[in-house]
Motif scaffolding. Structure first.
Motif, PDB file in Angstrom:
ATOM      1  N   ASP A 118       0.829  -1.211   0.000  1.00 12.55           N
ATOM      2  CA  ASP A 118       0.000   0.000   0.000  1.00 12.55           C
ATOM      3  C   ASP A 118       0.861   1.257   0.000  1.00 12.55           C
ATOM      4  O   ASP A 118       0.520   2.257   0.642  1.00 12.55           O
ATOM      5  CB  ASP A 118      -0.970   0.016   1.192  1.00 12.55           C
ATOM      6  N   ILE A 119       1.974   1.225  -0.724  1.00 14.53           N
ATOM      7  CA  ILE A 119       2.905   2.350  -0.744  1.00 14.53           C
ATOM      8  C   ILE A 119       2.330   3.478  -1.608  1.00 14.53           C
ATOM      9  O   ILE A 119       1.957   3.266  -2.757  1.00 14.53           O
ATOM     10  CB  ILE A 119       4.273   1.929  -1.314  1.00 14.53           C
ATOM     11  N   VAL A 120       2.261   4.657  -1.007  1.00 12.16           N
ATOM     12  CA  VAL A 120       1.856   5.862  -1.729  1.00 12.16           C
ATOM     13  C   VAL A 120       2.970   6.878  -1.535  1.00 12.16           C
ATOM     14  O   VAL A 120       3.324   7.211  -0.401  1.00 12.16           O
ATOM     15  CB  VAL A 120       0.517   6.421  -1.213  1.00 12.16           C
ATOM     16  N   VAL A 121       3.531   7.366  -2.650  1.00  7.44           N
ATOM     17  CA  VAL A 121       4.633   8.318  -2.615  1.00  7.44           C
ATOM     18  C   VAL A 121       4.111   9.696  -3.000  1.00  7.44           C
ATOM     19  O   VAL A 121       3.388   9.845  -3.988  1.00  7.44           O
ATOM     20  CB  VAL A 121       5.764   7.883  -3.566  1.00  7.44           C
ATOM     21  N   PHE A 122       4.489  10.688  -2.220  1.00  4.79           N
ATOM     22  CA  PHE A 122       4.151  12.083  -2.470  1.00  4.79           C
ATOM     23  C   PHE A 122       5.463  12.836  -2.677  1.00  4.79           C
ATOM     24  O   PHE A 122       6.393  12.661  -1.879  1.00  4.79           O
ATOM     25  CB  PHE A 122       3.433  12.699  -1.264  1.00  4.79           C
ATOM     26  N   THR A 123       5.561  13.664  -3.714  1.00  8.49           N
ATOM     27  CA  THR A 123       6.784  14.419  -3.934  1.00  8.49           C
ATOM     28  C   THR A 123       6.473  15.888  -4.145  1.00  8.49           C
ATOM     29  O   THR A 123       5.395  16.265  -4.617  1.00  8.49           O
ATOM     30  CB  THR A 123       7.565  13.891  -5.152  1.00  8.49           C
ATOM     31  N   ASN A 124       7.443  16.698  -3.787  1.00 12.68           N
ATOM     32  CA  ASN A 124       7.379  18.141  -4.032  1.00 12.68           C
ATOM     33  C   ASN A 124       8.817  18.608  -4.210  1.00 12.68           C
ATOM     34  O   ASN A 124       9.539  18.795  -3.225  1.00 12.68           O
ATOM     35  CB  ASN A 124       6.697  18.858  -2.867  1.00 12.68           C
ATOM     36  N   GLY A 125       9.246  18.710  -5.452  1.00 14.72           N
ATOM     37  CA  GLY A 125      10.613  19.122  -5.726  1.00 14.72           C
ATOM     38  C   GLY A 125      11.611  18.111  -5.197  1.00 14.72           C
ATOM     39  O   GLY A 125      11.597  16.948  -5.588  1.00 14.72           O
ATOM     40  N   ASP A 126      12.466  18.550  -4.267  1.00 16.33           N
ATOM     41  CA  ASP A 126      13.513  17.680  -3.729  1.00 16.33           C
ATOM     42  C   ASP A 126      13.126  17.016  -2.421  1.00 16.33           C
ATOM     43  O   ASP A 126      13.973  16.504  -1.701  1.00 16.33           O
ATOM     44  CB  ASP A 126      14.818  18.462  -3.555  1.00 16.33           C
TER      45      ASP A 126
ATOM     46  N   ALA B 134       7.575  12.081   0.589  1.00 19.71           N
ATOM     47  CA  ALA B 134       7.023  11.356   1.724  1.00 19.71           C
ATOM     48  C   ALA B 134       6.363  10.107   1.168  1.00 19.71           C
ATOM     49  O   ALA B 134       5.902  10.086   0.030  1.00 19.71           O
ATOM     50  CB  ALA B 134       5.996  12.212   2.467  1.00 19.71           C
ATOM     51  N   ALA B 135       6.334   9.071   1.971  1.00 13.23           N
ATOM     52  CA  ALA B 135       5.678   7.832   1.559  1.00 13.23           C
ATOM     53  C   ALA B 135       4.932   7.264   2.755  1.00 13.23           C
ATOM     54  O   ALA B 135       5.456   7.239   3.874  1.00 13.23           O
ATOM     55  CB  ALA B 135       6.687   6.822   1.047  1.00 13.23           C
ATOM     56  N   GLU B 136       3.736   6.816   2.487  1.00 14.44           N
ATOM     57  CA  GLU B 136       2.912   6.135   3.489  1.00 14.44           C
ATOM     58  C   GLU B 136       2.789   4.696   3.033  1.00 14.44           C
ATOM     59  O   GLU B 136       2.652   4.433   1.831  1.00 14.44           O
ATOM     60  CB  GLU B 136       1.544   6.815   3.534  1.00 14.44           C
ATOM     61  N   PHE B 137       2.857   3.759   3.991  1.00 14.65           N
ATOM     62  CA  PHE B 137       2.821   2.354   3.602  1.00 14.65           C
ATOM     63  C   PHE B 137       2.435   1.496   4.795  1.00 14.65           C
ATOM     64  O   PHE B 137       2.369   1.970   5.930  1.00 14.65           O
ATOM     65  CB  PHE B 137       4.177   1.903   3.043  1.00 14.65           C
ATOM     66  N   THR B 138       2.209   0.215   4.520  1.00 14.59           N
ATOM     67  CA  THR B 138       1.940  -0.772   5.556  1.00 14.59           C
ATOM     68  C   THR B 138       3.125  -1.715   5.630  1.00 14.59           C
ATOM     69  O   THR B 138       3.592  -2.217   4.601  1.00 14.59           O
ATOM     70  CB  THR B 138       0.657  -1.569   5.229  1.00 14.59           C
ATOM     71  N   VAL B 139       3.620  -1.930   6.835  1.00 12.64           N
ATOM     72  CA  VAL B 139       4.719  -2.865   7.067  1.00 12.64           C
ATOM     73  C   VAL B 139       4.116  -4.217   7.442  1.00 12.64           C
ATOM     74  O   VAL B 139       3.338  -4.313   8.388  1.00 12.64           O
ATOM     75  CB  VAL B 139       5.643  -2.387   8.209  1.00 12.64           C
ATOM     76  N   ASN B 140       4.461  -5.248   6.698  1.00 12.60           N
ATOM     77  CA  ASN B 140       4.031  -6.617   6.961  1.00 12.60           C
ATOM     78  C   ASN B 140       5.297  -7.401   7.270  1.00 12.60           C
ATOM     79  O   ASN B 140       6.140  -7.574   6.395  1.00 12.60           O
ATOM     80  CB  ASN B 140       3.343  -7.208   5.730  1.00 12.60           C
TER      81      ASN B 140
END
Length: 135
Positions: free
Chosen positions: A64-72, A75-81
């Motif tokens: 469920d990795i979602v990556v957010f970027t803004n220039g340099d 952030a990433a939100e995810f589930t650790v299994n």
């Protein structure tokens, strides 16, 4: 120079493949790693030591990795299994317990390399999942 989102995506692909060498290739020589617990680590050598320790104690896949970027920055939100494979100092004994918890990482990128990695998760949630008698 790879785009920030591509760089971060490749970092997580390498993590899920268990390929620490590929992860290290994406880092700046003077990378700063801020772990959820403990002191920051500076440089690739200390990051490599951390990866070796984690590989010894844990087997983890991120979903469920979602990556957010803004220039340099990214952030990433995810589930650790994960599976707790070997005792880690100051934590409950490892007996192959499994766990699932939400987590996030934050990154800085300089000259096409990751220069900062900061990771957060709820340690008390993890302990509750792996402590003796946890369901």
């Amino acid at each position: 120079m790879p785009a920030t989102d591509d760089l971060i995506t490749r970092y997580f692909e390498a993590f899920n493949a268990g390929d620490s060498a590929a992860m290290l290739d994406l880092l700046a020589e003077d990378v700063v790693h801020y772990p959820n617990q403990g002191e920051p680590r500076r440089g690739k050598a200390l990051f490599a030591e951390f990866c070796a320790h984690m590989d010894r104690c844990y087997s983890e896949q991120l979903t469920d990795i979602v990556v957010f970027t803004n220039g340099d920055r990214a952030a990433a939100e995810f589930t650790v299994n994960g599976t707790y494979k070997a005792d880690d100092d100051g934590l409950p004994a490892a007996t192959g317990q499994t766990y699932t918890l939400p987590a996030a990482s934050f990154f800085n990128v300089e000259d096409g390399k990751i220069s900062r990695v900061t990771t957060y998760y709820n340690l008390q949630d993890w302990i509750a999942q792996v402590a003796p008698g946890a369901a």
